[in-house]
Scaffold this motif. Structure first.
Motif, short mmCIF file in Angstrom:
data_model
loop_
_atom_site.label_atom_id
_atom_site.label_comp_id
_atom_site.label_asym_id
_atom_site.label_seq_id
_atom_site.Cartn_x
_atom_site.Cartn_y
_atom_site.Cartn_z
N ARG A 134 5.04 -27.31 2.77
CA ARG A 134 5.17 -27.59 4.19
C ARG A 134 5.07 -29.08 4.49
NH1 ARG A 134 1.32 -22.70 6.57
NH2 ARG A 134 2.76 -21.01 6.03
N LEU A 135 5.94 -29.52 5.37
CA LEU A 135 5.96 -30.92 5.77
C LEU A 135 5.13 -31.11 7.04
CD1 LEU A 135 9.77 -31.63 5.29
CD2 LEU A 135 7.92 -32.03 3.66
N ASP A 136 4.71 -32.34 7.27
CA ASP A 136 3.96 -32.65 8.48
C ASP A 136 4.87 -32.47 9.70
OD1 ASP A 136 1.74 -33.25 7.01
OD2 ASP A 136 2.19 -35.40 6.89
N GLY A 137 4.25 -32.24 10.82
CA GLY A 137 5.01 -32.12 12.06
C GLY A 137 4.70 -30.82 12.75
N PRO A 138 4.86 -30.79 14.06
CA PRO A 138 4.56 -29.57 14.82
C PRO A 138 5.46 -28.42 14.39
CG PRO A 138 4.84 -31.47 16.27
CD PRO A 138 5.29 -31.89 14.91
N PRO A 139 4.92 -27.22 14.28
CA PRO A 139 5.73 -26.08 13.90
C PRO A 139 6.58 -25.58 15.06
CG PRO A 139 3.52 -25.37 14.43
CD PRO A 139 3.52 -26.87 14.51
N ARG A 140 7.46 -24.70 14.76
CA ARG A 140 8.23 -23.97 15.77
C ARG A 140 7.49 -22.66 16.01
NH1 ARG A 140 14.15 -24.63 15.23
NH2 ARG A 140 15.21 -23.42 16.84
N VAL A 141 7.39 -22.24 17.24
CA VAL A 141 6.69 -20.99 17.56
C VAL A 141 7.67 -20.03 18.22
CG1 VAL A 141 4.89 -19.95 19.01
CG2 VAL A 141 4.43 -22.09 17.78
N ILE A 142 7.63 -18.78 17.78
CA ILE A 142 8.50 -17.77 18.36
C ILE A 142 7.64 -16.62 18.87
CG2 ILE A 142 10.43 -16.19 17.99
CD1 ILE A 142 11.39 -18.03 15.78
N GLY A 143 7.75 -16.34 20.15
CA GLY A 143 7.03 -15.22 20.75
C GLY A 143 8.01 -14.13 21.13
N PHE A 144 7.47 -12.95 21.39
CA PHE A 144 8.32 -11.79 21.67
C PHE A 144 7.79 -10.97 22.84
CE2 PHE A 144 8.60 -12.70 17.12
CZ PHE A 144 9.98 -12.78 16.93
N ALA A 145 8.68 -10.23 23.45
CA ALA A 145 8.32 -9.21 24.42
C ALA A 145 9.01 -7.93 23.98
CB ALA A 145 8.78 -9.60 25.83
N VAL A 146 8.31 -6.81 24.10
CA VAL A 146 8.81 -5.53 23.62
C VAL A 146 8.99 -4.58 24.79
CG1 VAL A 146 8.22 -3.49 22.23
CG2 VAL A 146 7.85 -5.79 21.30
N GLY A 188 12.54 -9.50 24.47
CA GLY A 188 12.58 -10.95 24.69
C GLY A 188 12.20 -11.71 23.43
N THR A 189 12.98 -12.72 23.08
CA THR A 189 12.65 -13.63 21.99
C THR A 189 12.57 -15.03 22.57
OG1 THR A 189 13.85 -12.25 20.38
CG2 THR A 189 13.37 -14.52 19.73
N TYR A 190 11.42 -15.67 22.41
CA TYR A 190 11.17 -16.98 23.02
C TYR A 190 10.99 -18.01 21.90
CZ TYR A 190 10.12 -13.66 26.72
OH TYR A 190 10.18 -12.61 27.61
N ASP A 191 11.99 -18.86 21.75
CA ASP A 191 12.01 -19.85 20.68
C ASP A 191 11.51 -21.18 21.20
OD1 ASP A 191 12.50 -21.21 18.34
OD2 ASP A 191 14.65 -21.42 18.69
N PRO A 214 8.53 -30.24 20.27
CA PRO A 214 7.27 -30.70 19.69
C PRO A 214 6.21 -31.06 20.72
CG PRO A 214 9.12 -31.71 18.56
CD PRO A 214 9.69 -31.01 19.76
N GLU A 215 6.63 -31.54 21.89
CA GLU A 215 5.66 -31.92 22.92
C GLU A 215 4.84 -30.73 23.40
OE1 GLU A 215 7.63 -33.88 26.10
OE2 GLU A 215 8.11 -35.69 24.93
N LYS A 216 5.42 -29.54 23.31
CA LYS A 216 4.71 -28.35 23.77
C LYS A 216 3.96 -27.64 22.65
CE LYS A 216 7.72 -27.39 27.73
NZ LYS A 216 8.48 -26.36 28.46
N LEU A 217 4.01 -28.21 21.43
CA LEU A 217 3.37 -27.56 20.29
C LEU A 217 2.36 -28.45 19.60
CD1 LEU A 217 6.58 -25.95 18.73
CD2 LEU A 217 4.95 -24.88 20.28
N SER A 218 2.07 -29.60 20.20
CA SER A 218 1.19 -30.56 19.53
C SER A 218 -0.23 -30.03 19.32
CB SER A 218 1.13 -31.86 20.34
OG SER A 218 0.62 -31.62 21.65
N HIS A 219 -0.64 -29.02 20.10
CA HIS A 219 -1.99 -28.47 19.96
C HIS A 219 -2.06 -27.32 18.97
CE1 HIS A 219 0.10 -25.97 22.85
NE2 HIS A 219 -0.77 -25.02 22.62
N VAL A 220 -0.91 -26.90 18.42
CA VAL A 220 -0.90 -25.79 17.47
C VAL A 220 -1.37 -26.26 16.11
CG1 VAL A 220 0.53 -24.06 16.31
CG2 VAL A 220 0.97 -24.62 18.72
N ARG A 221 -2.43 -25.66 15.61
CA ARG A 221 -2.99 -26.06 14.33
C ARG A 221 -3.30 -24.80 13.51
NH1 ARG A 221 -1.22 -30.06 15.83
NH2 ARG A 221 -2.17 -32.11 16.12
N LEU A 222 -2.36 -24.39 12.67
CA LEU A 222 -2.58 -23.24 11.80
C LEU A 222 -2.18 -23.60 10.38
CD1 LEU A 222 -1.16 -20.24 13.86
CD2 LEU A 222 -3.54 -20.79 13.47
#
Length: 306
Positions: A271-283, A290-293, A297-305
């Motif tokens: 894995r490389l440095d940088g904010p990840p992409r997050v995908i959420g869903f609605a069933v 719903g698929t939410y891509d 990066p500005e909206k993912l800077s707090h994601v740390r996993l």
């Protein structure tokens, strides 16, 4: 002693205030900042001036969030593509040091699908709806916050309510997770028929990247179109096994329910440095609706996993 007591009282309301602020702004960072600012304002007020601390803090946080919503509305005028809320992402197993917002987003009203609908409202509609329908704040108090008449505040809530009613009804976590896992299995296998079958006929995909990477600039609707678009992305990034992958994913909890965190990878480097992409869903009806891509990066800077 007095300061310590005040701090303890404030902390007892923090979860409530975070819930209010996140629903109002759709931003984890803005929510935390608004709550912190309310504490600073509280410290500068004589306690004899406050009859109901919870109500006072709720009003203060709402005013702060209204200002932030109006600023966000201006930013949207030059935003590339769709605008989605910032997700709150945690691991699939409980953390020993949980994110303060983790408990907040496990509530149905903070699901990603519900938050997406809130983003379609005007700032004033959003404040009126969240405060009245979510917190039972009287319309006269809402009108004062918004600087409008009581009747105007009531009408804002009515219009917002009609929009919110369009959101898919929440489903149990187990049903949500089963639908998402079936969908991801079909997508990983690259079987277009299986992918389409795992999608609700009225499914949509909404991408948010602000022009930073490949995603859907416009909303894509219909199971066949969504399936072909996502399969195209899988092939583009080598995630279908056709080439060396440049992205990999892991399951995570996105706003309280199963979603994905996608990482960039380099051959032989992991894995490389940088904010990840997050995908959420609605069933809906046992299928992914719903698929939410989320790829800005500005909206993912707090994601740390991981």
């Amino acid at each position: 002693m007095v300061a310590a007591l005040l701090a303890d009282l404030f902390e007892s309301h923090r979860a409530h205030l975070l819930s209010v602020a996140y629903r109002l702004t759709g931003s984890a960072g803005d929510a935390e900042d608004a709550v912190q600012e309310s504490w600073l304002r509280l410290a500068g007020v004589h306690q004899s001036e406050i009859e109901d601390l919870r109500g006072w803090l709720t009003t203060v946080v709402s005013r702060i969030c209204l200002d932030r919503l109006r600023s966000a509305a201006v930013r949207r005028e030059t935003y590339v593509g769709q605008w989605l809320p910032e997700p709150v992402v945690t691991g699939t197993t409980p953390s020993t040091m949980p994110d303060p917002l983790e408990a907040v987003v496990r509530k149905q009203e903070c699901s990603l699908a519900a938050m997406v609908v809130l983003e379609s409202l005007t700032p004033s509609q959003r404040v009126a709806f969240v405060l009245h329908d979510g917190l039972s704040v009287p319309f006269d108090e809402i009108a004062e916050i918004l600087g409008i008449s009581v009747e105007a505040a009531r009408q804002l809530a009515v219009r917002a309510r009609k929009s919110v009613a369009q959101a898919p009804p929440p489903v149990p976590d187990v049903e949500h997770a089963a639908a998402v896992r079936d969908f991801i299995a079909a997508l990983s296998a690259g079987d277009i028929a299986a992918i389409t079958a795992a999608l609700h006929p009225d499914s949509v995909i909404i991408g948010d990247a602000n022009g930073t990477t490949s995603t859907a600039i416009n909303v894509i609707a219909g199971a066949d179109k969504v399936a072909r678009f996502l399969l195209g992305l899988m092939r583009k990034y080598g995630m279908d096994g056709s080439s060396e992958p440049t992205l990999e994913f892991e399951f995570a909890t996105v706003n309280g329910q199963l979603g994905l965190v996608v990482y960039r990878v380099g051959p032989g480097y992991g894995r490389l440095d940088g904010p990840p992409r997050v995908i959420g869903f609605a069933v809906r009806d046992g299928l992914v609706w719903g698929t939410y891509d989320l790829a800005n990066p500005e909206k993912l800077s707090h994601v740390r996993l991981g």
